[in-house]
Design an enzyme around this catalytic site. Structure first.
Site, short mmCIF file in Angstrom:
data_model
loop_
_atom_site.label_atom_id
_atom_site.label_comp_id
_atom_site.label_asym_id
_atom_site.label_seq_id
_atom_site.Cartn_x
_atom_site.Cartn_y
_atom_site.Cartn_z
N MET A 1 -8.03 1.22 -8.63
CA MET A 1 -6.98 2.66 -8.87
C MET A 1 -6.06 2.63 -7.59
O MET A 1 -6.10 1.77 -6.50
CB MET A 1 -8.12 3.49 -8.86
CG MET A 1 -9.13 3.95 -9.48
SD MET A 1 -8.55 4.83 -11.06
CE MET A 1 -8.90 6.11 -10.67
N CYS A 2 -4.98 3.51 -7.89
CA CYS A 2 -4.10 3.49 -6.69
C CYS A 2 -3.81 4.25 -5.94
O CYS A 2 -4.98 5.29 -5.81
CB CYS A 2 -3.15 3.97 -7.56
SG CYS A 2 -2.69 2.60 -9.47
N GLN A 3 -2.97 4.75 -4.75
CA GLN A 3 -3.57 5.59 -3.88
C GLN A 3 -1.94 6.32 -3.85
O GLN A 3 -0.53 6.17 -4.23
CB GLN A 3 -3.70 5.07 -3.15
CG GLN A 3 -5.46 4.60 -2.64
CD GLN A 3 -5.75 4.47 -0.99
OE1 GLN A 3 -5.07 5.12 -0.13
NE2 GLN A 3 -6.57 4.23 -1.02
N HIS B 1 3.48 5.56 -3.33
CA HIS B 1 2.54 4.89 -3.89
C HIS B 1 1.89 4.31 -3.84
O HIS B 1 3.25 2.73 -3.99
CB HIS B 1 2.85 5.73 -5.52
CG HIS B 1 1.81 5.53 -6.31
ND1 HIS B 1 1.80 3.86 -7.47
CD2 HIS B 1 1.23 5.80 -7.47
CE1 HIS B 1 0.23 4.15 -8.01
NE2 HIS B 1 0.06 4.56 -8.09
N VAL B 2 1.09 3.56 -3.74
CA VAL B 2 0.87 2.25 -3.81
C VAL B 2 -0.37 1.81 -4.85
O VAL B 2 -1.39 2.68 -5.34
CB VAL B 2 -0.31 1.47 -2.23
CG1 VAL B 2 1.00 1.21 -1.50
CG2 VAL B 2 -1.32 2.26 -2.05
#
Length: 260
Positions: free
Chosen positions: A1-3, A83-84
């Site tokens: 999942m992204c962060q 966003h990463v």
């Protein structure tokens, strides 16, 4: 999942400290190494800016030369979205890096998403079409299309919030839909599973970064009139009172604090 990472500020503020720790999650302190991005409305005065800067890279944020530059670049903005990425839907390509940027009603809009959407196949019939192949960009295009259909002219922040609260559940039922969105006037945040925020204002204190061995006295960089909200997937510091958003909750931040 992204962060996700977002900031909304009363006065133009720098995100250097928060971005420094956050970018380490893109392949150093965490495994989100499939690209990253940041978008912000740069401003030199007290009025939120309309001019946008947008940086994306398919390289990990922890090693990207662009991210290294931004960790020391004095961003001054009222609204920032970063966003990463950990790729799930859509290949590791530049066009799939968040935040995504579009124009609506003469303003730029930024959007970044954390999660997966299943069987989300909306009909897009207007000017908003995805460039990449992520479910995130598809959701963003549909939201802007429906906002444009719902309002004849430029709506207020309160009107936009009301419409978004009607539209967002129609996407969220398809899966995990944590997102941040801004048009330079406010920052909207929606939590499906994991999102939290902290409010910083006078008197400012020292903070200890979670992802770096660094302690910073915020009073050295902020005055009595400064006030800002930081929204993130996971807390960035270990000694602040982060507020965890409830599943299905959407908040709008303006002038550095949440609106009712």
């Amino acid at each position: 999942m992204c962060q996700l990472l977002g900031m909304n500020s009363h006065l133009p503020a720098s995100l250097t400290l928060s971005f420094s720790g956050f970018s380490q999650r893109g392949g150093s302190t965490d495994h989100h190494a499939d690209g990253w991005g940041i978008a912000f409305f740069e401003s030199e005065g007290s009025v939120p800016g309309k001019a946008a800067r947008h940086f994306v890279d398919k390289e990990s944020a922890a090693t990207s030369p662009i991210a290294k530059m931004l960790r020391s670049y004095p961003i001054k903005s009222h609204n920032v979205v970063a966003h990463v990425r950990k790729a799930t839907i859509g290949e590791v390509r530049l066009e799939n890096c968040h935040p995504f940027v579009r124009e609506l009603w003469g303003r730029y809009w930024f959007f970044a998403h954390n999660g997966d959407l299943k069987d989300f196949t909306p009909h897009l019939h207007g000017a908003f079409k995805p460039v990449g192949d992520t479910d995130s960009e598809l959701a963003f295009c549909w939201l802007l299309q429906e906002l444009n259909k719902s309002h004849a002219g430029v709506p207020s922040v309160q009107e936009l919030t009301h419409t978004l609260r009607e539209l967002v559940p129609r996407i969220a039922k398809h899966g995990t839909f944590n997102f941040l969105m801004s048009n330079g006037q406010a920052l909207w945040a929606h939590a499906s599973t994991k999102l939290c925020y902290v409010l910083r204002q006078h008197p400012f204190t020292q903070v200890q970064l979670k992802d770096e061995d660094l302690r910073v006295d915020l009073a050295e960089f902020n005055g009595p009139d400064d006030r800002l909200a930081i929204v993130v997937t996971e807390p960035l510091t270990t000694n602040e009172n982060w507020v965890v958003m409830a599943p299905g909750e959407m908040k709008v931040f303006k002038d550095g604090c949440p609106l009712l």
